[in-house]
Design a protein around this motif. Structure first.
Motif, PDB file in Angstrom:
ATOM      1  N   ASN A 178       0.889  -1.268  -0.117  1.00  0.00           N
ATOM      2  CA  ASN A 178      -0.087  -0.086  -0.088  1.00  0.00           C
ATOM      3  C   ASN A 178       0.861   1.300  -0.019  1.00  0.00           C
ATOM      4  O   ASN A 178       0.164   2.214  -0.475  1.00  0.00           O
ATOM      5  CB  ASN A 178      -1.063   0.180   1.013  1.00  0.00           C
ATOM      6  N   VAL A 179       2.097   1.226   0.437  1.00  0.00           N
ATOM      7  CA  VAL A 179       2.789   2.341   0.465  1.00  0.00           C
ATOM      8  C   VAL A 179       3.870   2.388  -0.736  1.00  0.00           C
ATOM      9  O   VAL A 179       4.319   3.452  -1.072  1.00  0.00           O
ATOM     10  CB  VAL A 179       3.544   2.562   1.866  1.00  0.00           C
ATOM     11  N   GLY A 180       4.230   1.155  -0.988  1.00  0.00           N
ATOM     12  CA  GLY A 180       5.074   1.006  -2.386  1.00  0.00           C
ATOM     13  C   GLY A 180       6.525   0.873  -1.972  1.00  0.00           C
ATOM     14  O   GLY A 180       7.329   1.046  -2.892  1.00  0.00           O
ATOM     15  N   LYS A 181       6.865   0.799  -0.594  1.00  0.00           N
ATOM     16  CA  LYS A 181       8.104   0.499  -0.115  1.00  0.00           C
ATOM     17  C   LYS A 181       8.383  -0.475   0.852  1.00  0.00           C
ATOM     18  O   LYS A 181       7.304  -0.692   1.517  1.00  0.00           O
ATOM     19  CB  LYS A 181       8.827   1.797   0.323  1.00  0.00           C
ATOM     20  N   ASP A 182       9.347  -1.291   0.998  1.00  0.00           N
ATOM     21  CA  ASP A 182       9.428  -2.271   1.934  1.00  0.00           C
ATOM     22  C   ASP A 182       9.973  -1.297   3.379  1.00  0.00           C
ATOM     23  O   ASP A 182      10.786  -0.452   3.218  1.00  0.00           O
ATOM     24  CB  ASP A 182      10.726  -3.023   1.522  1.00  0.00           C
ATOM     25  N   PRO A 183       9.257  -1.838   4.313  1.00  0.00           N
ATOM     26  CA  PRO A 183       9.521  -0.933   5.520  1.00  0.00           C
ATOM     27  C   PRO A 183      10.790  -1.471   6.202  1.00  0.00           C
ATOM     28  O   PRO A 183      11.527  -2.606   5.936  1.00  0.00           O
ATOM     29  CB  PRO A 183       8.335  -1.614   6.662  1.00  0.00           C
ATOM     30  N   VAL A 184      11.692  -0.353   6.889  1.00  0.00           N
ATOM     31  CA  VAL A 184      12.775  -0.683   7.575  1.00  0.00           C
ATOM     32  C   VAL A 184      12.106  -1.453   8.950  1.00  0.00           C
ATOM     33  O   VAL A 184      11.462  -0.822   9.706  1.00  0.00           O
ATOM     34  CB  VAL A 184      13.422   0.488   7.972  1.00  0.00           C
ATOM     35  N   ILE A 185      12.910  -2.549   9.191  1.00  0.00           N
ATOM     36  CA  ILE A 185      12.399  -3.361  10.508  1.00  0.00           C
ATOM     37  C   ILE A 185      13.517  -3.565  11.315  1.00  0.00           C
ATOM     38  O   ILE A 185      14.606  -3.867  11.143  1.00  0.00           O
ATOM     39  CB  ILE A 185      11.923  -4.757  10.031  1.00  0.00           C
ATOM     40  N   ILE A 186      13.615  -3.051  12.542  1.00  0.00           N
ATOM     41  CA  ILE A 186      14.433  -2.826  13.673  1.00  0.00           C
ATOM     42  C   ILE A 186      13.650  -3.326  15.100  1.00  0.00           C
ATOM     43  O   ILE A 186      12.787  -2.806  15.408  1.00  0.00           O
ATOM     44  CB  ILE A 186      14.812  -1.695  13.493  1.00  0.00           C
ATOM     45  N   ARG A 187      14.312  -4.366  15.516  1.00  0.00           N
ATOM     46  CA  ARG A 187      13.500  -4.930  16.655  1.00  0.00           C
ATOM     47  C   ARG A 187      14.180  -4.363  17.962  1.00  0.00           C
ATOM     48  O   ARG A 187      14.836  -4.630  18.590  1.00  0.00           O
ATOM     49  CB  ARG A 187      13.895  -6.307  16.697  1.00  0.00           C
ATOM     50  N   MET A 188      13.385  -3.081  18.139  1.00  0.00           N
ATOM     51  CA  MET A 188      13.807  -2.000  19.363  1.00  0.00           C
ATOM     52  C   MET A 188      12.581  -1.168  19.337  1.00  0.00           C
ATOM     53  O   MET A 188      11.975  -0.758  18.367  1.00  0.00           O
ATOM     54  CB  MET A 188      15.016  -1.525  19.448  1.00  0.00           C
ATOM     55  N   MET A 189      12.551  -0.436  20.432  1.00  0.00           N
ATOM     56  CA  MET A 189      11.502   0.702  20.721  1.00  0.00           C
ATOM     57  C   MET A 189      12.200   1.469  21.988  1.00  0.00           C
ATOM     58  O   MET A 189      12.132   0.859  22.998  1.00  0.00           O
ATOM     59  CB  MET A 189       9.964   0.269  20.753  1.00  0.00           C
ATOM     60  N   GLY A 190      11.381   2.752  21.927  1.00  0.00           N
ATOM     61  CA  GLY A 190      11.988   3.478  23.093  1.00  0.00           C
ATOM     62  C   GLY A 190      11.359   2.968  24.481  1.00  0.00           C
ATOM     63  O   GLY A 190      10.312   2.334  24.536  1.00  0.00           O
ATOM     64  N   GLY A 191      11.835   3.338  25.609  1.00  0.00           N
ATOM     65  CA  GLY A 191      11.533   3.071  26.827  1.00  0.00           C
ATOM     66  C   GLY A 191      10.088   3.430  27.385  1.00  0.00           C
ATOM     67  O   GLY A 191       9.701   3.114  28.504  1.00  0.00           O
ATOM     68  N   THR A 192       9.460   4.388  26.752  1.00  0.00           N
ATOM     69  CA  THR A 192       8.471   5.171  27.245  1.00  0.00           C
ATOM     70  C   THR A 192       7.176   4.673  26.863  1.00  0.00           C
ATOM     71  O   THR A 192       6.095   5.132  26.699  1.00  0.00           O
ATOM     72  CB  THR A 192       8.492   6.688  27.212  1.00  0.00           C
ATOM     73  N   VAL A 193       7.087   3.556  26.131  1.00  0.00           N
ATOM     74  CA  VAL A 193       5.946   2.726  25.353  1.00  0.00           C
ATOM     75  C   VAL A 193       5.621   1.871  26.031  1.00  0.00           C
ATOM     76  O   VAL A 193       6.033   0.510  26.363  1.00  0.00           O
ATOM     77  CB  VAL A 193       6.511   2.407  23.962  1.00  0.00           C
ATOM     78  N   PRO A 194       4.237   1.925  27.152  1.00  0.00           N
ATOM     79  CA  PRO A 194       3.865   0.981  28.067  1.00  0.00           C
ATOM     80  C   PRO A 194       2.952  -0.215  27.339  1.00  0.00           C
ATOM     81  O   PRO A 194       1.996  -0.027  27.654  1.00  0.00           O
ATOM     82  CB  PRO A 194       3.221   1.660  29.000  1.00  0.00           C
TER      83      PRO A 194
END
Length: 79
Positions: A12-28
């Motif tokens: 739907n966007v036309g590009k492969d997503p960049v996938i990184i297995r991590m996220m900031g610490g403020t996401v509960p």
């Protein structure tokens, strides 16, 4: 879940997503995953230099536009 999400974004966007297995610490999100017993993914939509939680936090209009398309793609793609 990851395969479905990658397909939804790529088609739907036309590009492969960049996938990184991590996220900031403020996401509960973990308590929700555990309590509801459902899989979850986080899809950041901001520019890399957005300075989150700072006085000069920003979001580029291009990222907002792409973010809207990405959210629509995710919501409209069947599992």
């Amino acid at each position: 879940m990851g395969v479905w999400l990658r397909k939804a974004i790529t088609e739907n966007v036309g590009k492969d997503p960049v996938i990184i297995r991590m996220m900031g610490g403020t996401v509960p999100v973990v308590p929700f995953i555990q309590e509801l017993n459902v899989p979850a993914v986080l899809v950041p939509l901001v520019n890399m230099d957005n300075n989150q939680h700072s006085p000069n936090e920003n979001l580029r209009l291009g990222n907002l536009r792409t973010g809207i398309k990405t959210c629509l793609a995710i919501l409209n793609t069947p599992l």
